[in-house]
Design an enzyme around this catalytic site. Structure first.
Site, PDB file in Angstrom:
ATOM      1  N   CYS A 163       5.015  -8.053   7.073  1.00 54.80           N
ATOM      2  CA  CYS A 163       5.996  -7.613   8.069  1.00 54.80           C
ATOM      3  C   CYS A 163       6.222  -8.726   9.082  1.00 54.80           C
ATOM      4  O   CYS A 163       5.289  -9.450   9.422  1.00 54.80           O
ATOM      5  CB  CYS A 163       5.495  -6.354   8.778  1.00 54.80           C
ATOM      6  SG  CYS A 163       6.712  -5.638   9.898  1.00 54.80           S
ATOM      7  N   ASN A 201      -6.243   4.388  14.607  1.00 59.51           N
ATOM      8  CA  ASN A 201      -7.224   4.038  13.577  1.00 59.51           C
ATOM      9  C   ASN A 201      -7.528   2.546  13.770  1.00 59.51           C
ATOM     10  O   ASN A 201      -6.743   1.706  13.356  1.00 59.51           O
ATOM     11  CB  ASN A 201      -6.562   4.292  12.211  1.00 59.51           C
ATOM     12  CG  ASN A 201      -7.570   4.641  11.140  1.00 59.51           C
ATOM     13  OD1 ASN A 201      -8.767   4.416  11.306  1.00 59.51           O
ATOM     14  ND2 ASN A 201      -7.083   5.167  10.035  1.00 59.51           N
ATOM     15  N   GLU A 223       0.813  -1.218   0.000  1.00 60.23           N
ATOM     16  CA  GLU A 223       0.000   0.000   0.000  1.00 60.23           C
ATOM     17  C   GLU A 223       0.844   1.265   0.000  1.00 60.23           C
ATOM     18  O   GLU A 223       1.966   1.270   0.499  1.00 60.23           O
ATOM     19  CB  GLU A 223      -0.825   0.057   1.287  1.00 60.23           C
ATOM     20  CG  GLU A 223      -1.749  -1.087   1.478  1.00 60.23           C
ATOM     21  CD  GLU A 223      -2.330  -1.072   2.885  1.00 60.23           C
ATOM     22  OE1 GLU A 223      -3.286  -1.821   3.098  1.00 60.23           O
ATOM     23  OE2 GLU A 223      -1.842  -0.310   3.731  1.00 60.23           O
ATOM     24  N   GLY A 278       5.692  -2.849   6.555  1.00 56.76           N
ATOM     25  CA  GLY A 278       7.063  -3.334   6.695  1.00 56.76           C
ATOM     26  C   GLY A 278       7.935  -2.479   7.587  1.00 56.76           C
ATOM     27  O   GLY A 278       7.587  -1.340   7.931  1.00 56.76           O
ATOM     28  N   GLU A 279       9.057  -3.048   7.988  1.00 59.01           N
ATOM     29  CA  GLU A 279      10.034  -2.341   8.809  1.00 59.01           C
ATOM     30  C   GLU A 279      11.205  -1.925   7.899  1.00 59.01           C
ATOM     31  O   GLU A 279      11.994  -2.774   7.460  1.00 59.01           O
ATOM     32  CB  GLU A 279      10.519  -3.276   9.941  1.00 59.01           C
ATOM     33  CG  GLU A 279      11.773  -2.812  10.654  1.00 59.01           C
ATOM     34  CD  GLU A 279      11.716  -1.386  11.189  1.00 59.01           C
ATOM     35  OE1 GLU A 279      10.770  -1.051  11.905  1.00 59.01           O
ATOM     36  OE2 GLU A 279      12.634  -0.603  10.869  1.00 59.01           O
ATOM     37  N   CYS A 307       3.054   8.231   1.908  1.00 60.13           N
ATOM     38  CA  CYS A 307       3.472   7.210   2.860  1.00 60.13           C
ATOM     39  C   CYS A 307       3.702   5.929   2.062  1.00 60.13           C
ATOM     40  O   CYS A 307       2.798   5.465   1.365  1.00 60.13           O
ATOM     41  CB  CYS A 307       2.374   7.036   3.904  1.00 60.13           C
ATOM     42  SG  CYS A 307       2.686   5.695   5.045  1.00 60.13           S
ATOM     43  N   CYS A 355      -1.425  -3.427  14.562  1.00 61.19           N
ATOM     44  CA  CYS A 355      -1.224  -3.090  13.150  1.00 61.19           C
ATOM     45  C   CYS A 355      -1.721  -4.225  12.251  1.00 61.19           C
ATOM     46  O   CYS A 355      -1.367  -5.385  12.455  1.00 61.19           O
ATOM     47  CB  CYS A 355       0.268  -2.835  12.937  1.00 61.19           C
ATOM     48  SG  CYS A 355       0.767  -2.832  11.219  1.00 61.19           S
ATOM     49  N   CYS A 372      -2.492   1.139   8.270  1.00 64.57           N
ATOM     50  CA  CYS A 372      -1.479   0.356   7.548  1.00 64.57           C
ATOM     51  C   CYS A 372      -1.844  -1.119   7.432  1.00 64.57           C
ATOM     52  O   CYS A 372      -2.110  -1.785   8.417  1.00 64.57           O
ATOM     53  CB  CYS A 372      -0.157   0.530   8.281  1.00 64.57           C
ATOM     54  SG  CYS A 372       1.094  -0.652   7.861  1.00 64.57           S
ATOM     55  N   SER A 404       8.934   4.656  16.387  1.00 63.45           N
ATOM     56  CA  SER A 404       7.589   4.323  16.846  1.00 63.45           C
ATOM     57  C   SER A 404       7.712   3.788  18.265  1.00 63.45           C
ATOM     58  O   SER A 404       7.991   2.613  18.469  1.00 63.45           O
ATOM     59  CB  SER A 404       6.978   3.249  15.938  1.00 63.45           C
ATOM     60  OG  SER A 404       6.853   3.746  14.652  1.00 63.45           O
ATOM     61  N   LEU A 405       7.518   4.668  19.220  1.00 63.48           N
ATOM     62  CA  LEU A 405       7.696   4.271  20.620  1.00 63.48           C
ATOM     63  C   LEU A 405       6.412   3.597  21.140  1.00 63.48           C
ATOM     64  O   LEU A 405       6.438   2.473  21.610  1.00 63.48           O
ATOM     65  CB  LEU A 405       8.052   5.506  21.447  1.00 63.48           C
ATOM     66  CG  LEU A 405       8.502   5.256  22.867  1.00 63.48           C
ATOM     67  CD1 LEU A 405       9.794   4.469  22.919  1.00 63.48           C
ATOM     68  CD2 LEU A 405       8.665   6.580  23.624  1.00 63.48           C
ATOM     69  N   HIS A 406       5.332   4.317  21.079  1.00 58.71           N
ATOM     70  CA  HIS A 406       3.974   3.828  21.391  1.00 58.71           C
ATOM     71  C   HIS A 406       3.735   3.349  22.824  1.00 58.71           C
ATOM     72  O   HIS A 406       2.582   3.149  23.214  1.00 58.71           O
ATOM     73  CB  HIS A 406       3.536   2.709  20.429  1.00 58.71           C
ATOM     74  CG  HIS A 406       3.618   3.096  18.984  1.00 58.71           C
ATOM     75  ND1 HIS A 406       3.427   4.385  18.541  1.00 58.71           N
ATOM     76  CD2 HIS A 406       3.879   2.352  17.864  1.00 58.71           C
ATOM     77  CE1 HIS A 406       3.576   4.426  17.219  1.00 58.71           C
ATOM     78  NE2 HIS A 406       3.848   3.220  16.793  1.00 58.71           N
ATOM     79  N   SER A 459      10.707   5.712   9.327  1.00 55.74           N
ATOM     80  CA  SER A 459      10.147   5.408  10.640  1.00 55.74           C
ATOM     81  C   SER A 459      10.434   3.955  10.999  1.00 55.74           C
ATOM     82  O   SER A 459      10.190   3.056  10.199  1.00 55.74           O
ATOM     83  CB  SER A 459       8.638   5.648  10.567  1.00 55.74           C
ATOM     84  OG  SER A 459       8.035   5.229  11.756  1.00 55.74           O
ATOM     85  N   CYS A 496       3.515  -6.247  15.358  1.00 55.75           N
ATOM     86  CA  CYS A 496       2.978  -5.281  16.333  1.00 55.75           C
ATOM     87  C   CYS A 496       1.472  -5.548  16.448  1.00 55.75           C
ATOM     88  O   CYS A 496       0.789  -5.727  15.447  1.00 55.75           O
ATOM     89  CB  CYS A 496       3.230  -3.851  15.869  1.00 55.75           C
ATOM     90  SG  CYS A 496       4.968  -3.483  15.629  1.00 55.75           S
TER      91      CYS A 496
HETATM   92  S1  SF4 Z   1       3.651  -1.245  12.832  1.00 56.36           S
HETATM   93 FE1  SF4 Z   1       5.227  -1.355  11.244  1.00 56.36          FE
HETATM   94  S2  SF4 Z   1       6.781  -2.696  12.171  1.00 56.36           S
HETATM   95 FE2  SF4 Z   1       4.910  -3.041  13.348  1.00 56.36          FE
HETATM   96  S3  SF4 Z   1       3.897  -4.779  12.349  1.00 56.36           S
HETATM   97 FE3  SF4 Z   1       3.067  -2.901  11.411  1.00 56.36          FE
HETATM   98  S4  SF4 Z   1       4.318  -2.585   9.599  1.00 56.36           S
HETATM   99 FE4  SF4 Z   1       5.448  -4.009  10.936  1.00 56.36          FE
END
Ligand code: SF4
Length: 330
Positions: free
Chosen positions: A96, A279, A75, A147-148, A89, A103, A322, A202-204, A179, A100
């Site tokens: 991934c 979201n 995407e 993805g990372e 973006c 996500c 995402c 991305s601390l969160h 990021s 997380c």
């Molecule tokens: S937030 Fe980013 S790193 Fe975490 S699972 Fe989603 S895409 Fe992967």
């Protein structure tokens, strides 16, 4: 071109069609003779990505689902802001591996890394869409899609090299933000490579216990190691660092959480904390916090001189979180 008996300048023309004004197929290289196009099409393919599906939100956000040459989906999002900026973006991997919990992409397997030219293609297509819809070029790019990015390090850096190159899209690296969910070793590597773009973490969650609950990567990359890596990155590059912090209802939205966040912010030369409105996705039970909690959190940060900004989630009427769109039945 030499080998096939063509004039040298043809190489420059093809190069332009590949990088400066990219086309989807060799046949679209209009200043090249038909015969040469046919010859090139026999010997080469353009493994470019194509737009498979577009969603348009009432707030102006566009979400694109791209299809790769081998049939995968990723995407990209185009986000216009009221200040007249247009941010793209982009995704760096198909799926991934970091899982997380909040996500949608985290619930998909990682299929493969995107190649550098596929990432470049995403930017090109989003830029073309931006020019078509808003008459403007992209002003910013964020690597915050699927993805990372730091686990596809070489391709991400190579795509940025092309995006910023004079014979590419000639964008300033200062307008690009990568990021990361927090891969300490690769954050240090960015420092060693003296990159010129900005970095967001991305601390969160502001303590290891909570962060472990929502981001399994914290088990091997705890907050202390990330703070050290960010300081190293800054020492090497002096580039801007941002913290991303998604607010989840009754999980990380209390003033005690804000206090812990401030302590981390003070340990890093960070410029900004981006508070993000969550979201929600179907697969996870997290909810967005109540408005009064968000306001209290924001107020607490600003009272303690933290440069914080609230980012409302965009494209709520489309699948803009995402991974939501790529994950849908195709
Ligand atoms: S937030 Fe980013 S790193 Fe975490 S699972 Fe989603 S895409 Fe992967």
């Amino acid at each position: 071109m030499n080998e096939i008996g063509e004039k040298k300048f043809r190489a420059g023309q093809v190069y332009e069609w590949l990088w400066q004004n990219p086309v989807r197929q060799i046949d679209d290289m209009t200043n090249i003779s038909k015969g040469l196009r046919e010859k090139l099409s026999t010997d080469f393919v353009l493994p470019s990505i194509t737009i498979d599906h577009t969603q348009h939100s009432e707030d102006g956000t566009f979400k694109l689902r791209f299809r790769t040459h081998d049939g995968h989906y990723v995407e990209g999002v185009l986000i216009p802001t009221i200040s007249g900026r247009y941010t793209a973006c982009v995704s760096s991997q198909i799926g991934c591996s970091l899982s997380c919990r909040f996500c949608a992409t985290g619930y998909m397997d990682r299929k493969r890394n995107l190649e550098f030219d596929e990432i470049y293609d995403e930017v090109v297509l989003l830029n073309q869409l931006c020019e078509k819809e808003y008459g403007k070029k992209l002003s910013n790019i964020v690597f915050m899609g699927m993805g990372e990015p730091l686990l596809n390090y070489k391709n991400v850096l190579r795509s940025i090299e092309r995006i910023t190159a004079e014979d590419g899209l000639a964008m300033s690296p200062k307008r690009i933000t990568v990021s990361t969910a927090g891969v300490a070793k690769m954050i240090r590597q960015l420092g060693d490579d003296k990159v010129k773009f900005k970095l967001a973490l991305s601390l969160h969650a502001a303590n290891d216990m909570k962060r472990h609950e929502i981001m399994p990567i914290n088990d091997t990359n705890n907050i202390k190691s990330l703070v050290e890596a960010l300081n190293y990155f800054y020492k090497q590059t002096k580039n801007e660092i941002t913290f991303e912090y998604i607010l989840f209802k009754d999980f990380n939205d209390s003033l005690q959480d804000a206090d812990e966040l401030i302590k981390i912010y003070r340990q890093v030369p960070a410029d900004l904390v981006n508070l993000i409105e969550y979201n929600p996705i179907d697969a996870a039970s997290f909810e967005k916090p109540n408005e009064d909690k968000v306001e209290a959190f924001m107020y607490y940060l600003s009272k303690h001189n933290v440069n914080a900004r609230l980012r409302r989630s965009r494209g709520k009427d489309i699948d803009a979180a995402c991974g939501q769109l790529a994950n849908k039945d195709h």
